[in-house]
Design a protein around this motif. Structure first.
Motif, PDB file in Angstrom:
ATOM      1  N   ARG A 215      18.942 -21.037  43.563  1.00  0.00           N
ATOM      2  CA  ARG A 215      17.518 -21.965  44.108  1.00  0.00           C
ATOM      3  C   ARG A 215      17.354 -21.370  45.553  1.00  0.00           C
ATOM      4  NH1 ARG A 215      16.104 -27.545  42.526  1.00  0.00           N
ATOM      5  NH2 ARG A 215      14.737 -26.302  40.471  1.00  0.00           N
ATOM      6  N   ARG A 216      16.043 -20.797  46.264  1.00  0.00           N
ATOM      7  CA  ARG A 216      16.862 -21.277  47.834  1.00  0.00           C
ATOM      8  C   ARG A 216      15.864 -22.010  47.799  1.00  0.00           C
ATOM      9  NH1 ARG A 216      20.335 -17.879  48.881  1.00  0.00           N
ATOM     10  NH2 ARG A 216      20.192 -15.834  48.348  1.00  0.00           N
ATOM     11  N   ARG A 217      15.617 -22.262  49.279  1.00  0.00           N
ATOM     12  CA  ARG A 217      15.132 -23.191  50.384  1.00  0.00           C
ATOM     13  C   ARG A 217      14.033 -22.684  50.361  1.00  0.00           C
ATOM     14  NH1 ARG A 217      18.621 -27.011  54.003  1.00  0.00           N
ATOM     15  NH2 ARG A 217      16.612 -28.516  53.238  1.00  0.00           N
ATOM     16  N   ARG A 218      13.051 -24.004  50.244  1.00  0.00           N
ATOM     17  CA  ARG A 218      11.316 -23.021  50.791  1.00  0.00           C
ATOM     18  C   ARG A 218      11.609 -23.320  52.231  1.00  0.00           C
ATOM     19  NH1 ARG A 218       6.892 -26.785  47.361  1.00  0.00           N
ATOM     20  NH2 ARG A 218       9.409 -28.238  48.319  1.00  0.00           N
ATOM     21  N   PRO A 219      10.866 -22.650  52.494  1.00  0.00           N
ATOM     22  CA  PRO A 219      10.503 -22.731  54.607  1.00  0.00           C
ATOM     23  C   PRO A 219       9.856 -23.952  54.591  1.00  0.00           C
ATOM     24  CG  PRO A 219       9.541 -20.698  53.574  1.00  0.00           C
ATOM     25  CD  PRO A 219       9.635 -21.373  51.733  1.00  0.00           C
ATOM     26  N   ILE A 220      10.541 -24.358  55.629  1.00  0.00           N
ATOM     27  CA  ILE A 220      10.022 -25.414  56.228  1.00  0.00           C
ATOM     28  C   ILE A 220       8.806 -25.388  57.464  1.00  0.00           C
ATOM     29  CG2 ILE A 220       9.926 -28.338  57.651  1.00  0.00           C
ATOM     30  CD1 ILE A 220      12.927 -28.119  56.992  1.00  0.00           C
ATOM     31  N   ARG A 221       7.510 -25.057  56.643  1.00  0.00           N
ATOM     32  CA  ARG A 221       5.960 -24.964  57.276  1.00  0.00           C
ATOM     33  C   ARG A 221       5.615 -26.306  58.378  1.00  0.00           C
ATOM     34  NH1 ARG A 221       5.394 -19.602  56.334  1.00  0.00           N
ATOM     35  NH2 ARG A 221       6.991 -19.092  54.806  1.00  0.00           N
ATOM     36  N   PRO A 222       5.408 -26.157  59.694  1.00  0.00           N
ATOM     37  CA  PRO A 222       4.501 -27.839  60.350  1.00  0.00           C
ATOM     38  C   PRO A 222       3.165 -27.145  60.265  1.00  0.00           C
ATOM     39  CG  PRO A 222       5.026 -25.454  62.148  1.00  0.00           C
ATOM     40  CD  PRO A 222       6.027 -25.722  60.782  1.00  0.00           C
ATOM     41  N   VAL A 223       2.519 -28.695  60.155  1.00  0.00           N
ATOM     42  CA  VAL A 223       1.217 -29.029  59.485  1.00  0.00           C
ATOM     43  C   VAL A 223       0.899 -29.491  60.429  1.00  0.00           C
ATOM     44  CG1 VAL A 223      -0.817 -29.166  57.791  1.00  0.00           C
ATOM     45  CG2 VAL A 223       1.923 -28.491  57.149  1.00  0.00           C
ATOM     46  N   PHE A 224      -0.096 -28.793  61.336  1.00  0.00           N
ATOM     47  CA  PHE A 224      -1.228 -29.307  62.023  1.00  0.00           C
ATOM     48  C   PHE A 224      -2.541 -29.632  61.640  1.00  0.00           C
ATOM     49  CE2 PHE A 224       1.829 -25.818  63.581  1.00  0.00           C
ATOM     50  CZ  PHE A 224       2.240 -26.967  64.877  1.00  0.00           C
TER      51      PHE A 224
END
Length: 84
Positions: free
Chosen positions: A75-84
């Protein structure tokens, strides 16, 4: 700082991690299907006895399974992407 190379399972062999994952998944299945009882009673020659086990927290067990899968590379962690 989080480093994926260092975690709670650092230094544990792949075979041991796989065994723990299998055991945790089996426990999750037994708890989810009600196959694992919580209270047992039996009688002996000197009287009756009872033993009570507490039900594991399913959410914590699922987190443990996820951590083992992550340590095994399943399992891989999903990338954390900022939402503007």
């Amino acid at each position: 700082m989080f480093t994926p190379e260092i975690n709670n399972f650092t230094g544990v062999s792949q075979a041991q991690l796989q065994q723990w994952l299998t055991e945790a998944q089996q426990a999750m299945h037994r708890l989810s299907t009600g196959a694992m009882g919580e209270s047992y009673s039996y009688s002996q020659g000197d009287g009756s006895r009872s033993v009570t086990y507490t039900r594991a927290n399913l959410a914590q067990l699922q987190q443990h399974i996820n951590a083992l899968m992550y340590a095994l590379g399943m399992r891989r962690r999903r990338p954390i992407r900022p939402v503007f």
